[in-house]
Motif scaffolding. Structure first.
Motif, PDB file in Angstrom:
ATOM      1  N   ILE A  18     -14.541  17.777  99.020  1.00 42.81           N
ATOM      2  CA  ILE A  18     -13.982  18.574  99.972  1.00 42.81           C
ATOM      3  C   ILE A  18     -12.991  17.766 100.907  1.00 42.81           C
ATOM      4  CG2 ILE A  18     -14.117  20.111 102.175  1.00 42.81           C
ATOM      5  CD1 ILE A  18     -16.606  21.369 100.709  1.00 42.81           C
ATOM      6  N   VAL A  19     -13.468  16.711 101.289  1.00 41.15           N
ATOM      7  CA  VAL A  19     -12.816  15.700 102.033  1.00 41.15           C
ATOM      8  C   VAL A  19     -11.514  15.290 101.218  1.00 41.15           C
ATOM      9  CG1 VAL A  19     -12.865  13.685 103.160  1.00 41.15           C
ATOM     10  CG2 VAL A  19     -14.690  15.218 103.566  1.00 41.15           C
ATOM     11  N   LYS A  20     -11.685  14.959 100.086  1.00 43.66           N
ATOM     12  CA  LYS A  20     -10.656  14.173  99.329  1.00 43.66           C
ATOM     13  C   LYS A  20      -9.599  15.355  98.777  1.00 43.66           C
ATOM     14  CE  LYS A  20     -13.271  10.519  97.514  1.00 43.66           C
ATOM     15  NZ  LYS A  20     -13.790   9.871  96.345  1.00 43.66           N
ATOM     16  N   ILE A  21      -9.929  16.567  98.524  1.00 43.80           N
ATOM     17  CA  ILE A  21      -9.208  17.613  98.338  1.00 43.80           C
ATOM     18  C   ILE A  21      -8.262  17.802  99.640  1.00 43.80           C
ATOM     19  CG2 ILE A  21      -8.766  19.900  97.646  1.00 43.80           C
ATOM     20  CD1 ILE A  21      -9.277  18.183  95.280  1.00 43.80           C
ATOM     21  N   ALA A  22      -8.777  18.008 100.759  1.00 43.42           N
ATOM     22  CA  ALA A  22      -8.385  18.323 102.011  1.00 43.42           C
ATOM     23  C   ALA A  22      -7.270  17.314 102.247  1.00 43.42           C
ATOM     24  CB  ALA A  22      -9.396  18.302 103.126  1.00 43.42           C
ATOM     25  N   SER A  23      -7.522  15.939 102.041  1.00 42.33           N
ATOM     26  CA  SER A  23      -6.546  14.989 102.104  1.00 42.33           C
ATOM     27  C   SER A  23      -5.387  15.226 101.183  1.00 42.33           C
ATOM     28  CB  SER A  23      -7.050  13.575 101.899  1.00 42.33           C
ATOM     29  OG  SER A  23      -6.346  12.593 101.814  1.00 42.33           O
ATOM     30  N   LEU A  24      -5.421  15.565 100.054  1.00 43.70           N
ATOM     31  CA  LEU A  24      -4.344  15.951  99.122  1.00 43.70           C
ATOM     32  C   LEU A  24      -3.593  16.825  99.715  1.00 43.70           C
ATOM     33  CD1 LEU A  24      -6.054  15.322  95.582  1.00 43.70           C
ATOM     34  CD2 LEU A  24      -4.470  13.754  96.987  1.00 43.70           C
ATOM     35  N   VAL A  25      -4.364  17.977 100.206  1.00 40.73           N
ATOM     36  CA  VAL A  25      -3.601  19.296 100.675  1.00 40.73           C
ATOM     37  C   VAL A  25      -2.650  19.131 101.509  1.00 40.73           C
ATOM     38  CG1 VAL A  25      -3.989  21.644 101.350  1.00 40.73           C
ATOM     39  CG2 VAL A  25      -5.576  20.867  99.395  1.00 40.73           C
ATOM     40  N   PHE A  26      -3.478  18.397 102.771  1.00 42.30           N
ATOM     41  CA  PHE A  26      -2.460  17.979 103.634  1.00 42.30           C
ATOM     42  C   PHE A  26      -1.544  17.153 103.396  1.00 42.30           C
ATOM     43  CE2 PHE A  26      -6.169  19.561 106.218  1.00 42.30           C
ATOM     44  CZ  PHE A  26      -5.766  20.324 106.964  1.00 42.30           C
ATOM     45  N   SER A  27      -1.706  16.143 102.756  1.00 42.16           N
ATOM     46  CA  SER A  27      -0.319  15.324 102.224  1.00 42.16           C
ATOM     47  C   SER A  27       0.618  16.068 101.555  1.00 42.16           C
ATOM     48  CB  SER A  27      -0.996  14.330 101.303  1.00 42.16           C
ATOM     49  OG  SER A  27      -2.029  13.425 101.920  1.00 42.16           O
ATOM     50  N   ALA A  28       0.176  17.055 100.661  1.00 45.27           N
ATOM     51  CA  ALA A  28       1.417  17.883  99.949  1.00 45.27           C
ATOM     52  C   ALA A  28       2.115  18.743 101.092  1.00 45.27           C
ATOM     53  CB  ALA A  28       0.585  18.988  98.819  1.00 45.27           C
ATOM     54  N   VAL A  29       1.119  19.311 102.064  1.00 45.78           N
ATOM     55  CA  VAL A  29       2.100  19.899 103.337  1.00 45.78           C
ATOM     56  C   VAL A  29       3.019  19.048 103.829  1.00 45.78           C
ATOM     57  CG1 VAL A  29       1.905  20.800 105.519  1.00 45.78           C
ATOM     58  CG2 VAL A  29       0.259  21.474 103.825  1.00 45.78           C
ATOM     59  N   LEU A  59       0.149  17.443  92.449  1.00 49.27           N
ATOM     60  CA  LEU A  59      -1.062  17.558  93.263  1.00 49.27           C
ATOM     61  C   LEU A  59      -2.213  17.708  92.312  1.00 49.27           C
ATOM     62  CD1 LEU A  59      -2.655  17.467  96.007  1.00 49.27           C
ATOM     63  CD2 LEU A  59      -2.188  20.126  95.968  1.00 49.27           C
ATOM     64  N   LEU A  60      -2.205  18.806  91.325  1.00 49.72           N
ATOM     65  CA  LEU A  60      -3.617  18.939  90.744  1.00 49.72           C
ATOM     66  C   LEU A  60      -3.495  17.714  89.555  1.00 49.72           C
ATOM     67  CD1 LEU A  60      -5.267  21.179  89.331  1.00 49.72           C
ATOM     68  CD2 LEU A  60      -3.472  21.656  87.835  1.00 49.72           C
ATOM     69  N   LEU A  61      -2.688  17.093  88.952  1.00 51.05           N
ATOM     70  CA  LEU A  61      -2.808  15.787  88.392  1.00 51.05           C
ATOM     71  C   LEU A  61      -3.421  14.804  88.957  1.00 51.05           C
ATOM     72  CD1 LEU A  61       0.576  15.685  86.161  1.00 51.05           C
ATOM     73  CD2 LEU A  61      -1.625  16.419  85.558  1.00 51.05           C
ATOM     74  N   VAL A  62      -3.063  14.523  90.259  1.00 53.93           N
ATOM     75  CA  VAL A  62      -3.793  13.615  91.143  1.00 53.93           C
ATOM     76  C   VAL A  62      -5.144  13.881  91.109  1.00 53.93           C
ATOM     77  CG1 VAL A  62      -4.118  12.584  93.371  1.00 53.93           C
ATOM     78  CG2 VAL A  62      -1.585  12.963  92.462  1.00 53.93           C
ATOM     79  N   ILE A  87      -5.944   4.766  96.346  1.00 53.68           N
ATOM     80  CA  ILE A  87      -4.931   5.842  95.895  1.00 53.68           C
ATOM     81  C   ILE A  87      -4.579   6.740  96.805  1.00 53.68           C
ATOM     82  CG2 ILE A  87      -4.663   7.684  94.194  1.00 53.68           C
ATOM     83  CD1 ILE A  87      -6.301   6.125  92.207  1.00 53.68           C
ATOM     84  N   PHE A  88      -5.527   7.161  97.622  1.00 52.93           N
ATOM     85  CA  PHE A  88      -5.514   8.140  98.560  1.00 52.93           C
ATOM     86  C   PHE A  88      -4.725   7.412  99.949  1.00 52.93           C
ATOM     87  CE2 PHE A  88      -8.788  10.240  96.071  1.00 52.93           C
ATOM     88  CZ  PHE A  88      -8.437  11.530  96.245  1.00 52.93           C
ATOM     89  N   PHE A  89      -4.977   6.324 100.153  1.00 52.18           N
ATOM     90  CA  PHE A  89      -4.459   5.400 101.308  1.00 52.18           C
ATOM     91  C   PHE A  89      -2.872   5.469 101.115  1.00 52.18           C
ATOM     92  CE2 PHE A  89      -3.040   2.150 103.834  1.00 52.18           C
ATOM     93  CZ  PHE A  89      -3.871   2.119 104.978  1.00 52.18           C
ATOM     94  N   ILE A  90      -2.396   5.209  99.618  1.00 56.05           N
ATOM     95  CA  ILE A  90      -0.980   5.189  99.430  1.00 56.05           C
ATOM     96  C   ILE A  90      -0.494   6.344  99.762  1.00 56.05           C
ATOM     97  CG2 ILE A  90       0.554   4.810  97.516  1.00 56.05           C
ATOM     98  CD1 ILE A  90      -1.395   2.731  96.608  1.00 56.05           C
ATOM     99  N   ILE A  91      -1.127   7.434  98.953  1.00 54.12           N
ATOM    100  CA  ILE A  91      -0.609   8.693  99.283  1.00 54.12           C
ATOM    101  C   ILE A  91      -0.382   9.393 100.690  1.00 54.12           C
ATOM    102  CG2 ILE A  91      -0.826  11.361  98.906  1.00 54.12           C
ATOM    103  CD1 ILE A  91      -2.486  10.380  96.156  1.00 54.12           C
ATOM    104  N   PHE A 110      -5.132   9.624 107.794  1.00 46.71           N
ATOM    105  CA  PHE A 110      -6.035   8.491 107.470  1.00 46.71           C
ATOM    106  C   PHE A 110      -7.382   8.717 107.570  1.00 46.71           C
ATOM    107  CE2 PHE A 110      -2.244   5.642 107.926  1.00 46.71           C
ATOM    108  CZ  PHE A 110      -2.264   5.148 106.605  1.00 46.71           C
ATOM    109  N   LEU A 111      -7.760   9.672 108.450  1.00 47.72           N
ATOM    110  CA  LEU A 111      -9.116   9.995 108.990  1.00 47.72           C
ATOM    111  C   LEU A 111     -10.173  10.450 107.576  1.00 47.72           C
ATOM    112  CD1 LEU A 111      -9.046  11.774 112.361  1.00 47.72           C
ATOM    113  CD2 LEU A 111     -10.223   9.831 111.791  1.00 47.72           C
ATOM    114  N   PHE A 112      -9.144  11.465 106.650  1.00 45.16           N
ATOM    115  CA  PHE A 112      -9.907  11.708 105.483  1.00 45.16           C
ATOM    116  C   PHE A 112     -10.127  10.716 104.583  1.00 45.16           C
ATOM    117  CE2 PHE A 112      -7.418  15.375 106.874  1.00 45.16           C
ATOM    118  CZ  PHE A 112      -8.293  16.275 106.837  1.00 45.16           C
ATOM    119  N   VAL A 113      -9.377   9.638 104.439  1.00 44.68           N
ATOM    120  CA  VAL A 113      -9.586   8.323 103.769  1.00 44.68           C
ATOM    121  C   VAL A 113     -10.835   7.570 104.270  1.00 44.68           C
ATOM    122  CG1 VAL A 113      -8.731   6.258 102.677  1.00 44.68           C
ATOM    123  CG2 VAL A 113      -7.165   8.559 103.028  1.00 44.68           C
TER     124      VAL A 113
END
Length: 552
Positions: A18-29, A59-62, A87-91, A110-113
């Motif tokens: 959940i934490v990592k997906i949230a990180s990707l979603v907010f990055s996508a936003v 996003l899905l591929l990531v 990977i998440f840090f760079i995104i 950065f909190l999610f990472v």
């Protein structure tokens, strides 16, 4: 791994998920905000819909890539601890830079990472990542507005940087404390309070995992079962407190005689078990013999009053996949080997061995299933009646001895040994209340018991390789004078090897403890065989057997 650990690991991974997906979603936003900045919603949907879906696919591929790493290489320290967070840090860093750098409202990503890395890899990694994130944000603030008199972004982000580090330390401390607490609780649950060894419950958790690992790596796994000889006598003579001291001492001897990779458990009252990963039967025998010898060498208080003058242990060994094909068989075969060591010799180490395993080499492939069934039937009989188990083992031992003395041809020797091993297999059809009855059997019960020789012959008659064994099993209760059963055969009408088995069977029955008869000494049993020579027994074969016993 226990069911609790599996459920806990599943829940743990779901939180990280959940934490990592949230990180990707907010990055996508953040990426959407950068790309569609200043554009109307109608324009976005009509002209740039493909771009919108492209970003979603990326996003899905990531996510799929991350999920692959999680499921396939979670045991890889570098991937789990550094590559995934990187990977998440760079995104996250790209999202911040595209949405205004020092002016970005997405620095909190950065909190999610930090949270996911700290939970997954511990305080040290969390502090490192939070420190790098803090330094990066503050550097962007300084580099982006170096000429401003008051850098308000820098001042605000100092608080954010401190929050990063405090959060990493707090979560790391909590996770570490929880793991330590769980470890202590597990020790309390898994450790035997008297000996300090692992307990019966933990033994089963470990052996299940070790079987799976051994199968995957195509290795060998050996199991030692140990039982203290005459321990009940020792307790009766000296009391349970001294008996507990013996258990602690032997537990320490076993622990010091095994390797750090081995799992030593107290399996039952005076029984111990050792799981030996990556160990073949030969090496397991060396370890078992080392433990046996050290126990024998140790001087226990008042041990001289025991029947054999020493406190010793018996050891049984089985190996996966050499003997056993699964966990149940591995444990059962080690237990069988222990019974052989304990009831035939004591103070000895026995590796599991079944005569029927040799028979498999001689039978057609079509008969292998029948042999496996016969083996199962014998195991069932042994479980129903331990007397039968011990009796059969001793009869086989006497049979090997007389076969060597008479210098039998190899084929005949094997057939006689197979017959000795299976001569009571027909007892599978005898009700258990009759089989283990302590009083003398009634006439009706005796008739039922007498049917076991015919039942046994019927069970094996369809195995071509056992054709010569059938008459031996059928006739091993016939008498030389014709008063036996089931067919009342007389003299040389009775199969030659059945006449040998009759003598051995009777001798062991007389010299073994039975609930309904007084045990005879070997001398008394020999006198009885001499007295019945020519009536119950073949006189010539009786003399050979008596000579053999006297020689041994």
């Amino acid at each position: 791994m226990s069911e609790y650990d599996k459920n806990k690991s599943t829940n743990y991974n779901q939180i990280l998920h959940i934490v990592k997906i949230a990180s990707l979603v907010f990055s996508a936003v953040a990426f959407f905000q950068y790309y569609f900045k200043g554009k109307e919603l109608y324009y976005l949907l009509s002209n740039d819909g493909m771009v919108f879906f492209l970003v979603l696919i990326i996003l899905l591929l990531v996510y799929v890539f991350w999920n692959f790493l999680q499921n396939k290489v979670t045991n890889n320290y570098v991937v789990t601890t550094w590559i995934q967070p990187a990977i998440f840090f760079i995104i996250t860093f790209l999202a911040i830079m595209l949405t205004g750098a020092y002016e970005s409202n997405y620095k909190f990503l950065f909190l999610f990472v930090i949270i996911s890395s700290t939970i997954e890899s511990g305080t040290r990694v969390g502090i490192i990542i939070s420190s790098v994130a803090s330094a990066l944000i503050l550097s962007i603030d300084l580099l982006s507005s170096p000429n401003e008199l008051v850098n308000t972004y820098f001042e605000s982000d100092i608080v954010l940087a401190c929050a990063f580090i405090i959060i990493a330390w707090t979560i790391g401390f909590y996770v570490r404390s929880e793991k330590e607490h769980i470890r202590i609780l597990k020790e309390m649950v898994n450790i035997d309070g008297l000996t300090g060894l692992y307990n019966h419950r933990y033994f089963y958790d470990v052996i299940e995992d070790e079987i799976d690992r051994t199968a995957a790596e195509q290795q060998q796994l050996s199991l030692l079962f140990m039982d203290i000889d005459y321990f009940k006598n020792y307790n009766d003579l000296n009391g349970h407190q001294m008996g507990d001291d013996v258990l602690r001492i032997i537990a320490e001897i076993i622990r010091s005689s095994t390797r750090i990779t081995d799992t030593v458990s107290r399996y039952g009252g005076e029984e111990f078990a050792v799981i030996l990963p990556d160990t073949n039967p030969k090496d397991a025998l060396v370890i078992g013999e080392r433990i046996r010898a050290r126990v024998e060498e140790y001087h226990f208080q008042n041990e001289e009053y025991l029947p054999n003058g020493k406190l010793t242990i018996s050891v049984g060994i089985s190996t996966y996949p050499d003997n056993a094909k699964n966990m149940v068989d591995l444990i059962r075969f080690a237990d069988d080997a222990l019974y052989r060591a304990k009831f035939l010799n004591k103070n000895s180490v026995q590796t599991y061995y079944s005569i029927l395993d040799d028979l498999k080499k001689d039978v057609d492939e079509n008969d292998l299933e029948i042999i496996a069934s016969i083996k199962t039937l014998i195991a069932v009989i042994n479980a129903k009646d331990k007397y039968t188990y011990n009796h059969v083992e001793r009869v086989v031992t006497y049979t090997k001895m007389i076969a060597e003395k008479m210098q039998m041809p190899e084929h005949d020797k094997k057939m006689l040994i197979y017959a000795a091993y299976m001569h009571d297999i027909g007892k599978i059809n005898i009700p258990e209340n009759i089989l283990i009855k302590s009083a003398k059997l009634t006439a009706e019960e005796w008739e039922i018991m007498k049917s076991h020789s015919q039942n046994g012959a019927e069970i094996i008659k369809n195995v071509e390789a056992l054709t010569d064994v059938v008459p031996i099993i059928m006739q091993h209760h016939e008498r030389y004078d014709g008063l036996g059963y089931p067919n009342g055969l007389k003299g040389e009408e009775i199969n030659y090897y059945a006449r040998i088995l009759t003598i051995i069977d009777a001798f062991d029955a007389m010299t073994s403890s039975r609930p309904y008869q007084r045990i005879k000494s070997k001398a008394e049993a020999i006198d009885e065989i001499e007295r019945c020579s020519g009536s119950q027994f073949d006189p010539e074969l009786a003399k050979i057997f008596i000579d053999m016993i006297n020689e041994k």
